[in-house]
Motif scaffolding. Structure first.
Motif, PDB file in Angstrom:
ATOM      1  N   TRP A 131       0.844  -1.200   0.000  1.00 41.99           N
ATOM      2  CA  TRP A 131       0.000   0.000   0.000  1.00 41.99           C
ATOM      3  C   TRP A 131       0.881   1.253   0.000  1.00 41.99           C
ATOM      4  O   TRP A 131       0.564   2.240  -0.627  1.00 41.99           O
ATOM      5  CB  TRP A 131      -0.923   0.017   1.232  1.00 41.99           C
ATOM      6  CG  TRP A 131      -2.039  -0.976   1.180  1.00 41.99           C
ATOM      7  CD1 TRP A 131      -3.335  -0.746   0.796  1.00 41.99           C
ATOM      8  CD2 TRP A 131      -1.981  -2.371   1.512  1.00 41.99           C
ATOM      9  NE1 TRP A 131      -4.068  -1.905   0.877  1.00 41.99           N
ATOM     10  CE2 TRP A 131      -3.272  -2.917   1.319  1.00 41.99           C
ATOM     11  CE3 TRP A 131      -0.968  -3.223   1.959  1.00 41.99           C
ATOM     12  CZ2 TRP A 131      -3.569  -4.260   1.547  1.00 41.99           C
ATOM     13  CZ3 TRP A 131      -1.259  -4.558   2.195  1.00 41.99           C
ATOM     14  CH2 TRP A 131      -2.542  -5.064   1.985  1.00 41.99           C
ATOM     15  N   PHE A 132       2.020   1.187   0.717  1.00 39.46           N
ATOM     16  CA  PHE A 132       2.929   2.332   0.789  1.00 39.46           C
ATOM     17  C   PHE A 132       3.362   2.780  -0.612  1.00 39.46           C
ATOM     18  O   PHE A 132       3.444   3.965  -0.895  1.00 39.46           O
ATOM     19  CB  PHE A 132       4.210   1.984   1.568  1.00 39.46           C
ATOM     20  CG  PHE A 132       4.013   1.627   3.023  1.00 39.46           C
ATOM     21  CD1 PHE A 132       2.880   2.014   3.716  1.00 39.46           C
ATOM     22  CD2 PHE A 132       4.991   0.901   3.703  1.00 39.46           C
ATOM     23  CE1 PHE A 132       2.707   1.686   5.064  1.00 39.46           C
ATOM     24  CE2 PHE A 132       4.842   0.573   5.043  1.00 39.46           C
ATOM     25  CZ  PHE A 132       3.698   0.966   5.726  1.00 39.46           C
ATOM     26  N   GLN A 156       2.046   2.870  -3.342  1.00 43.34           N
ATOM     27  CA  GLN A 156       1.106   3.663  -4.128  1.00 43.34           C
ATOM     28  C   GLN A 156       1.233   5.144  -3.802  1.00 43.34           C
ATOM     29  O   GLN A 156       0.687   5.984  -4.517  1.00 43.34           O
ATOM     30  CB  GLN A 156      -0.309   3.157  -3.872  1.00 43.34           C
ATOM     31  CG  GLN A 156      -0.377   1.672  -4.215  1.00 43.34           C
ATOM     32  CD  GLN A 156      -1.749   1.080  -4.063  1.00 43.34           C
ATOM     33  OE1 GLN A 156      -2.662   1.735  -3.578  1.00 43.34           O
ATOM     34  NE2 GLN A 156      -1.897  -0.150  -4.499  1.00 43.34           N
ATOM     35  N   ARG A 157       1.924   5.443  -2.702  1.00 42.33           N
ATOM     36  CA  ARG A 157       2.200   6.834  -2.368  1.00 42.33           C
ATOM     37  C   ARG A 157       3.705   7.118  -2.486  1.00 42.33           C
ATOM     38  O   ARG A 157       4.234   8.003  -1.837  1.00 42.33           O
ATOM     39  CB  ARG A 157       1.728   7.149  -0.944  1.00 42.33           C
ATOM     40  CG  ARG A 157       0.210   7.122  -0.793  1.00 42.33           C
ATOM     41  CD  ARG A 157      -0.463   8.236  -1.578  1.00 42.33           C
ATOM     42  NE  ARG A 157      -0.046   9.534  -1.107  1.00 42.33           N
ATOM     43  CZ  ARG A 157      -0.800  10.332  -0.375  1.00 42.33           C
ATOM     44  NH1 ARG A 157      -2.039   9.984  -0.067  1.00 42.33           N
ATOM     45  NH2 ARG A 157      -0.346  11.493   0.023  1.00 42.33           N
ATOM     46  N   PHE A 209       6.167   5.472  -1.399  1.00 39.34           N
ATOM     47  CA  PHE A 209       6.969   5.034  -0.248  1.00 39.34           C
ATOM     48  C   PHE A 209       7.362   3.596  -0.595  1.00 39.34           C
ATOM     49  O   PHE A 209       6.565   2.673  -0.508  1.00 39.34           O
ATOM     50  CB  PHE A 209       6.127   5.134   1.019  1.00 39.34           C
ATOM     51  CG  PHE A 209       6.758   4.562   2.264  1.00 39.34           C
ATOM     52  CD1 PHE A 209       8.063   4.060   2.309  1.00 39.34           C
ATOM     53  CD2 PHE A 209       6.021   4.541   3.446  1.00 39.34           C
ATOM     54  CE1 PHE A 209       8.608   3.535   3.478  1.00 39.34           C
ATOM     55  CE2 PHE A 209       6.554   4.021   4.621  1.00 39.34           C
ATOM     56  CZ  PHE A 209       7.852   3.512   4.626  1.00 39.34           C
TER      57      PHE A 209
END
Lengths: 376, 376
Positions: free
Chosen positions: B97-98, B100-101, B103
């Motif tokens: 999930w990180f 996708q930003r 990270f």
């Protein structure tokens, strides 16, 4: 909209020492398959994702993988809360990123008061919490019990209600009047310490976790989903599964899960259990609870049974022991410890202690009893 | 593009028993402030984010909070790898999930081979790994040492090189020729077990973690950032900070951090150290390494010093002890244990053991020596 309600996954939990990760993986995979087949719009997980606050590394790997499959690969929203077995802080790792993909994992009281909005439903995700958290949050010293705390929280939620939508509460606690199974953690249950189900009249559905039986409470709109698997012998006759709901009706429909290994019961003599004709007719891979009809002493019984049935949980004597010398609890108190041990050894093995064994035990007992006296 | 290079945060690490979470928080906050001031496009963290594979709950809370501030609130990309102190599996929680930003947190060898693409730079994020991982991944039994493994990994990376861009490797291991400080974990350093810096000629910059001094290696393009804080007395004279890079030049510029509490050294007599005139001139909140010039016995010295300087790390005797009865190592071996203890007690307190104390010690020693004999 349609959604599934599950809870109490307890990833990492063992059953009488047996690892359950494969079983848990299979059950989670089946839930995802049901979600796809039923074309639901979200999966609710009402707490106790892990069995321990610091889960083992295999548990972390498994649950991470499942969340990737459900949320990122299948694109399904998840609505989850932390339970009393989870560490809220550890579980919160990643949560602010999860929510950008509609994976809402709430671990604090503060988050619980902001509804998750779907076109037809508002979901309020209330994690397991202690009354002190509500006392501090609302700055209200009169909040002393969990019953009072939940009542106050529900009031605050009602202020956020959108009257054009249905309202669902997801949470994790003990509701008064529920009954319990052996695999749940003991919680304080008193007059004041319980949440009563009439607290929830404002909601159209309450998706609970904590108790492991789907029938723990009989209210129509307030439900426990029950646990992912049978986590104790007392759940042997439970049916495990998920509730399927449609927000139009909010009538929960139960969909059963097929466990990788079920807990089964069989009553027979030891000779029958070890007879190929019998054991080829039984599911040898099940978790077995045997009741044996024998009275005679059976040396090395558990090992002999496990050679055939690798997952024996318990063996009970249907008719008691035909013991060499019955040592009752009462008699045991009046006998010398060494005599109790000699009796016990003979009862279990059919043989007497050798002089060397007796001598060794005497020495050990003398030391143990001396130590006990010193500690008094 | 511009980026910062940091590593070895070791969140949760203690310094001689003192908690460092506040110090670590201040340093991470300062790094974010530098990143904003210098308008960088990414922050590199080259491993050992945590000090332990199962970090304490306060450490988890602190690092989660920092990542939220850097990535979600300030919108800064993070390029990070797991180090030998991290549990790769636990650290990977949330990583899909990180990314996708922007990270990017890589914890496996497989991920390392997919570059993170920025308009002007390809970043390869290679976590700490064991040679066996490369042997399995490349199905090449000839890979036996970390040197061979990294060489093979770098070859595979070069196949992914976009010749129109610069190439940066982020990793966490020991490079031959580096020197080490006391707060690093011991690694096997042998001829075959080291990675040589000429392995990296294809890269424009190599951002390393593992060693705690920014000067551990003197190569221009291959750099350790050094740790977030001074994590041992041997790092007292280090300068801690981050490297700032511009992809145009790839010339690292060092930006120092200002620690919340520094490690300081002071040489004085005990009387001076406890003299208000002196101690009001000193930073009493620093982590102190004192060298005292006294020869006399100073009863309860550490407690007296800590009443004034709460963070005393060590006190060394500049001139040795003027002891009541000097027990050399050699003499200690020939004396009866009870005599050694009597000497030691007198040396430390200036008083003799009472008869009761002596008797009690005799009993304890007899028991301990008997036990030792039995275990031989």
């Amino acid at each position: 909209m349609r959604f599934l309600h599950t809870a109490d996954w307890h990833i990492g939990k063992k059953l009488h020492g047996y690892d359950l990760l494969k079983n848990q993986e299979a059950a989670m995979t089946e839930i995802l398959a049901i979600a796809k087949k039923e074309a639901v719009d979200a999966i609710i997980i009402a707490g106790d994702l892990y069995d321990r606050s610091v889960p083992g590394i295999e548990s972390v790997e498994l649950l991470n993988q499942q969340f990737i499959q459900i949320n990122l690969e299948a694109g399904l929203p998840i609505l989850a809360v932390s339970g009393n077995h989870d560490s809220a802080t550890r579980l919160a790792t990643g949560a602010p990123w999860f929510k950008q993909r509609n994976f809402h994992l709430h671990t604090t009281l503060e988050e619980a008061l902001e509804p998750i909005e779907f076109p037809e439903v508002q979901f309020f995700l209330l994690p397991y919490f202690e009354p002190i958290a509500a006392r501090l949050y609302f700055e209200d010293d009169s909040i002393k019990t969990i019953g009072q705390a939940v009542l106050r929280v529900v009031q605050a939620m009602e202020e956020k209600f959108d009257p054009t939508k249905k309202h669902v509460l997801v949470s994790h606690f003990f509701v008064a009047g529920s009954f319990r199974t052996e695999s749940e953690t003991t919680v304080e249950v008193g007059g004041l310490d319980a949440v009563t189900s009439d607290t929830f009249t404002a909601f159209d559905y309450v998706a609970l976790g904590h108790l492991h039986s789907k029938n723990a409470i009989k209210e129509g709109k307030v439900r426990y989903s029950g646990s992912l698997l049978k986590y104790s012998l007392s759940e042997m006759n439970d049916e495990k599964g998920v509730w399927l709901l449609d927000s139009q009706t909010m009538e929960p429909e139960f969909i059963a899960l097929t466990p990788l290994q079920d807990i089964k019961h069989y009553e027979a003599s030891f000779a029958e259990l070890t007879d190929p004709v019998i054991y080829h007719s039984l599911d040898r891979e099940a978790f077995w609870h045997f009741e044996i009809t024998d009275r005679a002493v059976i040396p090395n019984m558990m090992n002999q049974l496990r050679a055939i049935y690798p997952y024996v949980l318990t063996v009970e004597r249907k008719n008691g022991h035909d013991v060499v010398r019955q040592v009752t609890k009462k008699r045991a108190k009046t006998l010398a410890p060494i005599v109790v041990l000699q009796d016990f050894f003979k009862e279990m093995t059919g043989e007497s202690l050798t002089p060397t064994q007796s001598e060794w035990l005497e020495t050990g007992l003398t030391f143990a009893l001396d130590t006990e006296k010193r500690e008094d």
